[in-house]
Design a protein around this motif. Structure first.
Motif, PDB file in Angstrom:
ATOM      1  N   SER A  70      -8.841  -5.393  -2.890  1.00  0.00           N
ATOM      2  CA  SER A  70      -7.445  -5.685  -2.604  1.00  0.00           C
ATOM      3  C   SER A  70      -7.348  -6.677  -1.463  1.00  0.00           C
ATOM      4  O   SER A  70      -8.188  -6.687  -0.565  1.00  0.00           O
ATOM      5  CB  SER A  70      -6.682  -4.409  -2.232  1.00  0.00           C
ATOM      6  OG  SER A  70      -6.687  -3.478  -3.295  1.00  0.00           O
ATOM      7  N   CYS A  71      -6.318  -7.490  -1.499  1.00  0.00           N
ATOM      8  CA  CYS A  71      -6.047  -8.451  -0.441  1.00  0.00           C
ATOM      9  C   CYS A  71      -4.568  -8.380  -0.116  1.00  0.00           C
ATOM     10  O   CYS A  71      -3.731  -8.782  -0.937  1.00  0.00           O
ATOM     11  CB  CYS A  71      -6.436  -9.863  -0.885  1.00  0.00           C
ATOM     12  SG  CYS A  71      -5.974 -11.176   0.256  1.00  0.00           S
ATOM     13  N   THR A  72      -4.248  -7.882   1.053  1.00  0.00           N
ATOM     14  CA  THR A  72      -2.866  -7.782   1.493  1.00  0.00           C
ATOM     15  C   THR A  72      -2.534  -8.975   2.376  1.00  0.00           C
ATOM     16  O   THR A  72      -3.255  -9.268   3.327  1.00  0.00           O
ATOM     17  CB  THR A  72      -2.631  -6.470   2.253  1.00  0.00           C
ATOM     18  OG1 THR A  72      -2.926  -5.362   1.399  1.00  0.00           O
ATOM     19  CG2 THR A  72      -1.182  -6.370   2.692  1.00  0.00           C
ATOM     20  N   SER A 132      -5.569 -10.607 -10.230  1.00  0.00           N
ATOM     21  CA  SER A 132      -4.184 -10.276 -10.522  1.00  0.00           C
ATOM     22  C   SER A 132      -3.411 -10.162  -9.217  1.00  0.00           C
ATOM     23  O   SER A 132      -3.987 -10.277  -8.131  1.00  0.00           O
ATOM     24  CB  SER A 132      -4.089  -8.980 -11.331  1.00  0.00           C
ATOM     25  OG  SER A 132      -4.613  -7.885 -10.599  1.00  0.00           O
ATOM     26  N   ARG A 133      -2.108  -9.932  -9.326  1.00  0.00           N
ATOM     27  CA  ARG A 133      -1.301  -9.792  -8.123  1.00  0.00           C
ATOM     28  C   ARG A 133      -0.122  -8.874  -8.379  1.00  0.00           C
ATOM     29  O   ARG A 133       0.370  -8.749  -9.505  1.00  0.00           O
ATOM     30  CB  ARG A 133      -0.812 -11.159  -7.622  1.00  0.00           C
ATOM     31  CG  ARG A 133       0.134 -11.882  -8.579  1.00  0.00           C
ATOM     32  CD  ARG A 133       0.349 -13.325  -8.148  1.00  0.00           C
ATOM     33  NE  ARG A 133       0.930 -13.405  -6.816  1.00  0.00           N
ATOM     34  CZ  ARG A 133       0.808 -14.442  -5.996  1.00  0.00           C
ATOM     35  NH1 ARG A 133       0.097 -15.498  -6.385  1.00  0.00           N
ATOM     36  NH2 ARG A 133       1.386 -14.422  -4.806  1.00  0.00           N
ATOM     37  N   ASP A 134       0.323  -8.237  -7.315  1.00  0.00           N
ATOM     38  CA  ASP A 134       1.506  -7.395  -7.334  1.00  0.00           C
ATOM     39  C   ASP A 134       2.388  -7.872  -6.193  1.00  0.00           C
ATOM     40  O   ASP A 134       2.172  -7.513  -5.034  1.00  0.00           O
ATOM     41  CB  ASP A 134       1.130  -5.926  -7.170  1.00  0.00           C
ATOM     42  CG  ASP A 134       2.317  -4.998  -7.329  1.00  0.00           C
ATOM     43  OD1 ASP A 134       3.468  -5.443  -7.183  1.00  0.00           O
ATOM     44  OD2 ASP A 134       2.097  -3.799  -7.603  1.00  0.00           O
ATOM     45  N   ASN A 135       3.369  -8.682  -6.516  1.00  0.00           N
ATOM     46  CA  ASN A 135       4.193  -9.293  -5.482  1.00  0.00           C
ATOM     47  C   ASN A 135       5.020  -8.272  -4.704  1.00  0.00           C
ATOM     48  O   ASN A 135       5.322  -8.485  -3.532  1.00  0.00           O
ATOM     49  CB  ASN A 135       5.108 -10.348  -6.098  1.00  0.00           C
ATOM     50  CG  ASN A 135       4.343 -11.565  -6.570  1.00  0.00           C
ATOM     51  OD1 ASN A 135       3.238 -11.849  -6.099  1.00  0.00           O
ATOM     52  ND2 ASN A 135       4.918 -12.295  -7.523  1.00  0.00           N
ATOM     53  N   GLN A 179      -1.764 -13.768   7.845  1.00  0.00           N
ATOM     54  CA  GLN A 179      -2.889 -12.853   7.988  1.00  0.00           C
ATOM     55  C   GLN A 179      -3.201 -12.193   6.655  1.00  0.00           C
ATOM     56  O   GLN A 179      -2.294 -11.822   5.903  1.00  0.00           O
ATOM     57  CB  GLN A 179      -2.593 -11.786   9.036  1.00  0.00           C
ATOM     58  CG  GLN A 179      -2.465 -12.342  10.453  1.00  0.00           C
ATOM     59  CD  GLN A 179      -2.223 -11.268  11.477  1.00  0.00           C
ATOM     60  OE1 GLN A 179      -1.461 -10.335  11.241  1.00  0.00           O
ATOM     61  NE2 GLN A 179      -2.867 -11.405  12.624  1.00  0.00           N
ATOM     62  N   LEU A 180      -4.492 -12.055   6.376  1.00  0.00           N
ATOM     63  CA  LEU A 180      -4.958 -11.433   5.157  1.00  0.00           C
ATOM     64  C   LEU A 180      -5.956 -10.342   5.503  1.00  0.00           C
ATOM     65  O   LEU A 180      -6.715 -10.467   6.463  1.00  0.00           O
ATOM     66  CB  LEU A 180      -5.636 -12.446   4.233  1.00  0.00           C
ATOM     67  CG  LEU A 180      -4.848 -13.672   3.773  1.00  0.00           C
ATOM     68  CD1 LEU A 180      -4.965 -14.802   4.792  1.00  0.00           C
ATOM     69  CD2 LEU A 180      -5.357 -14.132   2.416  1.00  0.00           C
ATOM     70  N   ALA A 181      -5.972  -9.302   4.698  1.00  0.00           N
ATOM     71  CA  ALA A 181      -6.887  -8.196   4.919  1.00  0.00           C
ATOM     72  C   ALA A 181      -7.449  -7.714   3.589  1.00  0.00           C
ATOM     73  O   ALA A 181      -6.696  -7.257   2.726  1.00  0.00           O
ATOM     74  CB  ALA A 181      -6.187  -7.055   5.645  1.00  0.00           C
ATOM     75  N   GLU A 182      -8.769  -7.818   3.431  1.00  0.00           N
ATOM     76  CA  GLU A 182      -9.436  -7.343   2.226  1.00  0.00           C
ATOM     77  C   GLU A 182      -9.859  -5.889   2.399  1.00  0.00           C
ATOM     78  O   GLU A 182     -10.160  -5.445   3.508  1.00  0.00           O
ATOM     79  CB  GLU A 182     -10.684  -8.181   1.912  1.00  0.00           C
ATOM     80  CG  GLU A 182     -10.428  -9.668   1.761  1.00  0.00           C
ATOM     81  CD  GLU A 182     -10.679 -10.432   3.035  1.00  0.00           C
ATOM     82  OE1 GLU A 182     -10.963 -11.648   2.950  1.00  0.00           O
ATOM     83  OE2 GLU A 182     -10.604  -9.827   4.128  1.00  0.00           O
ATOM     84  N   ASN A 223       2.825  -7.264  -1.918  1.00  0.00           N
ATOM     85  CA  ASN A 223       2.202  -8.349  -1.155  1.00  0.00           C
ATOM     86  C   ASN A 223       0.682  -8.295  -1.256  1.00  0.00           C
ATOM     87  O   ASN A 223      -0.031  -8.544  -0.275  1.00  0.00           O
ATOM     88  CB  ASN A 223       2.624  -8.290   0.319  1.00  0.00           C
ATOM     89  CG  ASN A 223       4.014  -8.833   0.539  1.00  0.00           C
ATOM     90  OD1 ASN A 223       4.975  -8.388  -0.077  1.00  0.00           O
ATOM     91  ND2 ASN A 223       4.132  -9.810   1.430  1.00  0.00           N
ATOM     92  N   THR A 224       0.188  -8.004  -2.439  1.00  0.00           N
ATOM     93  CA  THR A 224      -1.232  -7.759  -2.616  1.00  0.00           C
ATOM     94  C   THR A 224      -1.776  -8.470  -3.842  1.00  0.00           C
ATOM     95  O   THR A 224      -1.140  -8.483  -4.895  1.00  0.00           O
ATOM     96  CB  THR A 224      -1.504  -6.250  -2.746  1.00  0.00           C
ATOM     97  OG1 THR A 224      -1.040  -5.581  -1.566  1.00  0.00           O
ATOM     98  CG2 THR A 224      -2.991  -5.975  -2.908  1.00  0.00           C
ATOM     99  N   ALA A 225      -2.962  -9.056  -3.688  1.00  0.00           N
ATOM    100  CA  ALA A 225      -3.726  -9.597  -4.802  1.00  0.00           C
ATOM    101  C   ALA A 225      -4.959  -8.736  -5.012  1.00  0.00           C
ATOM    102  O   ALA A 225      -5.445  -8.092  -4.084  1.00  0.00           O
ATOM    103  CB  ALA A 225      -4.124 -11.046  -4.532  1.00  0.00           C
TER     104      ALA A 225
END
Length: 126
Positions: free
Chosen positions: A21-23, A71-74, A3-6, A77-79
């Motif tokens: 953001s995309c979680t 970019s991303r922040d692992n 599941q993804l949420a913008e 869990n977000t891009a």
């Protein structure tokens, strides 16, 4: 199951900036590439940008070069999609998507992606 949420869309003026953001629910998130697409009213879906699962490579669509950055922040869990110098023609619904695990090829193609978010609206006034 993924599941993804913008989030982060809104109404802005030309020249403004936004960060979307995309979680992503799936773990390990670090094993998934993330792509961003947009769809303007009456038009098809357009590639905006992507980042590899390793984080070492990024791609940008022609309309986004020099203005948008993925970019991303692992750890979160977000891009992210950083959008600068927005223009009225950037008005669209923006979607994030992920391909199968460890996939880093053809990230500019819709068919590469198995999972999509519901999108977030970006509106840019002149």
């Amino acid at each position: 199951q993924v599941q993804l949420a913008e989030s982060g869309g809104g109404l802005v003026q030309a020249g403004d900036s936004l960060r979307l953001s995309c979680t992503v629910s799936e773990r390990p998130f670090s094993s998934y590439a993330v792509g961003w697409f947009r769809q303007a009213p009456g038009k098809g879906r357009e590639f905006v940008g992507a980042i590899s699962w390793s984080g070492g490579n990024t791609l940008s669509g022609e309309s986004a070069k020099g203005r948008f950055t993925v970019s991303r922040d692992n750890a979160k869990n977000t891009a992210y999609l950083q959008m600068n110098n927005l223009k009225p023609e950037d008005t669209a619904i923006y979607y994030c998507a992920v391909p199968p695990i460890f996939s880093d090829y053809d990230l500019d193609r819709e068919l590469t992606y198995d999972f999509w978010g519901k999108g977030t609206q970006v509106t840019v006034s002149s």
